[in-house]
Write an enzyme that holds these catalytic residues in place. Structure first.
Site, PDB file in Angstrom:
ATOM      1  N   CYS A 162       0.836  -1.200   0.000  1.00  0.00           N
ATOM      2  CA  CYS A 162       0.000   0.000   0.000  1.00  0.00           C
ATOM      3  C   CYS A 162       0.877   1.259   0.000  1.00  0.00           C
ATOM      4  CB  CYS A 162      -0.869   0.025   1.239  1.00  0.00           C
ATOM      5  SG  CYS A 162      -1.815  -1.482   1.465  1.00  0.00           S
ATOM      6  N   ARG A 209       2.200   1.157  -6.035  1.00  0.00           N
ATOM      7  CA  ARG A 209       2.393   0.293  -4.862  1.00  0.00           C
ATOM      8  C   ARG A 209       1.175  -0.569  -4.573  1.00  0.00           C
ATOM      9  NH1 ARG A 209       6.700   1.838  -1.516  1.00  0.00           N
ATOM     10  NH2 ARG A 209       5.781   0.597   0.120  1.00  0.00           N
ATOM     11  N   TRP A 228      -3.442  -2.229  -1.406  1.00  0.00           N
ATOM     12  CA  TRP A 228      -3.208  -3.557  -1.980  1.00  0.00           C
ATOM     13  C   TRP A 228      -3.752  -4.512  -0.924  1.00  0.00           C
ATOM     14  CZ3 TRP A 228      -0.459  -8.075  -0.864  1.00  0.00           C
ATOM     15  CH2 TRP A 228      -0.281  -8.953  -1.947  1.00  0.00           C
ATOM     16  N   ASN A 241       0.014   0.606   6.002  1.00  0.00           N
ATOM     17  CA  ASN A 241       0.671  -0.295   5.059  1.00  0.00           C
ATOM     18  C   ASN A 241       1.322  -1.390   5.899  1.00  0.00           C
ATOM     19  OD1 ASN A 241       2.298  -1.484   3.107  1.00  0.00           O
ATOM     20  ND2 ASN A 241       3.844   0.129   3.183  1.00  0.00           N
ATOM     21  N   GLY A 242       0.919  -2.648   5.689  1.00  0.00           N
ATOM     22  CA  GLY A 242       1.492  -3.734   6.484  1.00  0.00           C
ATOM     23  C   GLY A 242       0.391  -4.692   6.925  1.00  0.00           C
ATOM     24  N   GLU A 299      12.914 -15.576 -16.137  1.00  0.00           N
ATOM     25  CA  GLU A 299      12.537 -14.159 -16.170  1.00  0.00           C
ATOM     26  C   GLU A 299      11.529 -13.893 -17.303  1.00  0.00           C
ATOM     27  OE1 GLU A 299      12.860 -11.757 -14.243  1.00  0.00           O
ATOM     28  OE2 GLU A 299      12.656  -9.938 -15.410  1.00  0.00           O
ATOM     29  N   LYS A 334       7.861 -12.416 -16.729  1.00  0.00           N
ATOM     30  CA  LYS A 334       7.414 -11.171 -17.361  1.00  0.00           C
ATOM     31  C   LYS A 334       6.085 -11.405 -18.076  1.00  0.00           C
ATOM     32  CE  LYS A 334       9.302  -8.836 -15.848  1.00  0.00           C
ATOM     33  NZ  LYS A 334      10.405  -8.669 -14.956  1.00  0.00           N
ATOM     34  N   GLU A 367       3.133 -12.005 -15.546  1.00  0.00           N
ATOM     35  CA  GLU A 367       2.666 -10.920 -14.684  1.00  0.00           C
ATOM     36  C   GLU A 367       1.969  -9.817 -15.448  1.00  0.00           C
ATOM     37  OE1 GLU A 367       5.688  -9.185 -12.166  1.00  0.00           O
ATOM     38  OE2 GLU A 367       7.141  -9.081 -13.758  1.00  0.00           O
ATOM     39  N   HIS A 390      11.485 -33.906 -19.404  1.00  0.00           N
ATOM     40  CA  HIS A 390      11.149 -34.623 -18.164  1.00  0.00           C
ATOM     41  C   HIS A 390       9.793 -34.191 -17.607  1.00  0.00           C
ATOM     42  CE1 HIS A 390      15.105 -36.447 -18.049  1.00  0.00           C
ATOM     43  NE2 HIS A 390      15.595 -35.259 -18.367  1.00  0.00           N
ATOM     44  N   LYS A 439       4.268  -2.963  -6.721  1.00  0.00           N
ATOM     45  CA  LYS A 439       5.676  -2.793  -7.074  1.00  0.00           C
ATOM     46  C   LYS A 439       6.607  -3.285  -5.978  1.00  0.00           C
ATOM     47  CE  LYS A 439       9.120  -1.400  -9.587  1.00  0.00           C
ATOM     48  NZ  LYS A 439       9.496  -2.309 -10.688  1.00  0.00           N
TER      49      LYS A 439
HETATM   50  O1  M6R Z   1      12.020  -4.618  -5.066  1.00  0.00           O
HETATM   51  P1  M6R Z   1      12.524  -6.014  -5.219  1.00  0.00           P
HETATM   52  O2  M6R Z   1      13.613  -6.136  -6.227  1.00  0.00           O
HETATM   53  O3  M6R Z   1      12.932  -6.639  -3.907  1.00  0.00           O
HETATM   54  O4  M6R Z   1      11.285  -6.843  -5.751  1.00  0.00           O
HETATM   55  C1  M6R Z   1      11.347  -8.230  -5.884  1.00  0.00           C
HETATM   56  C2  M6R Z   1      10.172  -8.751  -6.656  1.00  0.00           C
HETATM   57  O5  M6R Z   1       8.967  -8.455  -5.997  1.00  0.00           O
HETATM   58  C3  M6R Z   1      10.114  -8.173  -8.075  1.00  0.00           C
HETATM   59  O6  M6R Z   1      11.285  -8.450  -8.791  1.00  0.00           O
HETATM   60  C4  M6R Z   1       8.907  -8.771  -8.835  1.00  0.00           C
HETATM   61  O7  M6R Z   1       9.075 -10.123  -9.068  1.00  0.00           O
HETATM   62  C5  M6R Z   1       8.691  -7.987 -10.132  1.00  0.00           C
HETATM   63  N1  M6R Z   1       7.300  -7.727 -10.309  1.00  0.00           N
HETATM   64  C6  M6R Z   1       9.188  -8.708 -11.321  1.00  0.00           C
HETATM   65  O8  M6R Z   1       8.915  -8.051 -12.511  1.00  0.00           O
END
Ligand code: M6R
Length: 617
Positions: A2, A27, A74, A100-101, A490, A494, A497, A513, A612
């Site tokens: 948040c 966020r 969030w 936030n938390g 990765e 990408k 998400e 496998h 984020k």
């Molecule tokens: O801020 P951070 O690098 O610690 O974040 C880690 C992950 O939450 C972040 O890399 C997440 O997987 C991204 N959405 C990937 O695109």
């Protein structure tokens, strides 16, 4: 997670808070709200949906006043609804709270408060904390500790809380004040001229002031237009240290791109330049880092490295593992921070820890760092956000210097992490067996990365056309080997998400496998096939997919000959040194995922269910 923002000063608080919320929206963006003290009551406007919805709703209400708080949510406790959106009011209407938390013991506290006659409207843990403050306020203002009943009631309530929080609180009886506090959730105080802005992220502050105080865990700040005072949960006074933020709000604007993600993909050449700047030895044979707080002699004593992170940053750890082992010949392990913190792994005493986190606020990574420090290990951090919790708690570290990354999907921060992993591998390798000449070659390769990335980006129109042809498929495989296996992970992350397509990353040879059962006309496989000693093995894996009618999208080195008809689509990358190959190979999968998501009409910068920086467990 948040985003929180609060303002105290001489100007209209609502406009500053709403602008701050727009900047914090990355966020969390399932709902948003604002609370203002107006006369003898608190006015709250809150809406499920984006900040835009809140702005529309707020425009229909008079929100005059110079003190207020706002929130982007969030969801953790309770679904996405107007009622569960923050700010929450105490049942007597005296307090408004944004949070936030996660309050872990909220159900016990709620049961206690229900017994005392408090009522609840929402399903959130936040409303419980708000009422707990009201409960203590009732006792404080009854005269026992009467000096600063607002501040003291917040302090008392927080002493009973288990979990994490960054909060800001209003109280109708103290209309010119905010009390804010943090534990394991970031909180920054912007210090202006007769005005103060408290926020979970500097991006909500920089358009108002560059002078900031980073609050520490267990600290509260009591703010009025006259000034602020910081104290601890244990009631000790804290002398503030005012830092200066050196980036401006313009850096985080879109510059004509359709999305922040697109902008951040295309600014990678510059971002990599910034990450490298001033970090090579004069004779260009190794890397140099200013903030490690370790001598080369201490570094040479290290027998093992352990890298911890989450998400994309964990993929960067896997690349670090490969490059360190390949070039520095030193054992490395890469672990999910969320697993490491509970795993209690046996560790060699000569282990050096690295955590990697773009935001520097990811709670699992922060917890892993703390656990390693509790065990007496030295922890270094790679982070992009100056002054973040991870950067401050690490024993030393390296800043990425790529500027704010706004798109939820990490792009420029990820490739910069790969670059720093590669530079660290060089640094350690040169202390061991790597020769001067090989070091100089390696440095030359690193310096060429921005240009090679530019060449990879030049494929964008072609990749966009490929994306159009495959955008409606519902399953993808990403397959790579050695240092490109993490890049396969990765690529799959990408795509998942931002386009909500099911995708899996695998080492190419593992595909037979299990995952090969998915293969057919409806499941394209994206193969990394760079020039190198196992190129032919990768070609064999492609043949196996092709024999099962699976479409093949090959990402291969320019000039590399693939058997005719094997790849349905060919995307090329420039030939390069292994030190930078993971960086260059990342570019096509970023573009492919981005264009597929755009083609499907997805909200690229704010994908559903994500935030984020993940500041809850
Ligand atoms: O801020 P951070 O690098 O610690 O974040 C880690 C992950 O939450 C972040 O890399 C997440 O997987 C991204 N959405 C990937 O695109």
């Amino acid at each position: 997670m948040c985003g929180i923002v609060g303002y105290v000063g001489g100007r209209n608080a609502a406009s500053i808070i709403l602008e701050g919320l727009k900047r914090l929206e990355y966020r969390g963006y399932d709902s948003a709200g604002i609370a203002m003290i107006q006369g003898s009551a608190i006015t709250v406007v809150k809406k499920a949906g984006r900040v835009e919805e809140l702005i529309k709703a707020a425009s229909k209400v008079s929100l005059a006043g110079t003190v207020g708080i706002g929130h982007t949510r969030w969801a953790t406790h309770g679904g996405v609804s107007d009622i569960n959106a923050h700010p929450h009011l105490s049942s007597d209407g005296k307090f408004a709270l944004i949070h936030n938390g996660v309050i872990e013991n909220y159900s016990q506290i709620k049961a206690f408060l229900l017994g005392k006659g408090f009522t609840f409207r929402s399903e959130t843990d936040t409303e419980v904390l708000c009422n707990l403050i009201a409960y203590h306020y009732g006792k404080e203002s009854a005269g026992r500790n009467g000096q600063e009943p607002f501040l003291e009631s917040v302090r008392k309530a927080l002493r009973h809380v288990e979990g994490t929080y960054g909060i800001a609180v209003l109280c109708v009886d103290f209309p010119g004040e905010i009390v804010a506090a943090r534990k394991a959730s970031p909180l920054i105080l912007g210090v202006g001229d007769g005005e103060f802005i408290v926020a979970s992220d500097a991006s909500a502050i920089v358009s108002q002031t560059r002078n900031v105080v980073y609050l520490k865990d267990g600290e509260l700040v009591h703010i009025s237009a006259k000034g602020f005072a910081i104290s601890t949960l244990g009631q000790l006074d804290v002398s503030p240290v005012v830092d200066r933020i050196d980036w401006s709000v313009e850096v985080a604007s879109m510059d004509g791109y359709a999305h922040f993600m697109e902008k951040e993909i295309f600014e990678q050449p510059q971002a990599l330049e910034n990450t490298m700047r001033g970090r090579f030895s004069e004779d260009s044979s190794t890397a140099l880092f200013g903030g490690l707080n370790m001598t080369p002699a201490e570094f040479r004593q290290i027998d093992r490295f352990l890298f911890c992170a989450c998400g994309s940053a964990w993929h960067a750890c896997l690349v670090a593992e490969h490059l360190f082992e390949r070039f520095a010949r030193v054992p490395v392990e890469a672990d999910y921070a969320s697993e490491f913190r509970y795993r209690n792994a046996p560790l060699d005493p000569q282990t050096l820890f690295f955590v990697i986190s773009q935001s520097g606020e990811t709670i699992d990574t922060l917890a892993a760092l703390r656990e390693a420090k509790r065990k007496g290990f030295r922890v270094l951090a790679i982070s992009n956000v100056v002054g973040s919790s991870i950067a401050r708690e690490a024993d030393g570290g390296i800043y990425q210097h790529v500027g704010p990354e706004v798109g939820v999907a990490s792009t420029k921060a990820f490739t910069s992490q790969l670059l720093l992993a590669s530079m660290m591998a060089l640094y350690v390798a040169r202390m061991r067996d790597m020769s001067f000449n090989d070091g100089a070659d390696y440095v030359g390769a690193l310096k060429s990365a921005p240009d090679l990335v530019r060449r990879a980006l030049a494929q964008a129109p072609h990749i966009r056309a490929v994306a159009k042809r495959y955008a409606q498929h519902s399953d993808f495989l990403f397959l790579g080997r050695l240092s490109l296996f993490p890049i396969a992970l990765e690529g799959a992350l990408k795509l998942k998400e931002i386009s909500y397509i099911h995708a899996e990353g695998y080492p190419a040879a593992e595909m037979k496998h299990g995952p090969i059962a998915l293969v057919g006309e409806g499941c394209p496989s994206v193969f990394f096939a760079p020039r190198g000693e196992i190129f032919n093995k990768i070609v064999s894996s492609m043949q196996e997919i092709k024999a099962r009618k699976g479409p093949v999208i090959a990402i291969a080195t320019e000039g590399c000959e693939l058997p005719a008809g094997l790849a349905d689509e060919l995307i090329t990358i420039p030939d390069c040194h292994e030190a930078v190959l993971p960086i260059i190979a990342t570019i096509p999968v970023q573009l492919l995922s981005y264009y597929i998501a755009v083609e499907r009409g997805c909200d690229v910068d704010k994908p559903r269910n994500l935030a984020k920086s993940v500041t809850v467990e």
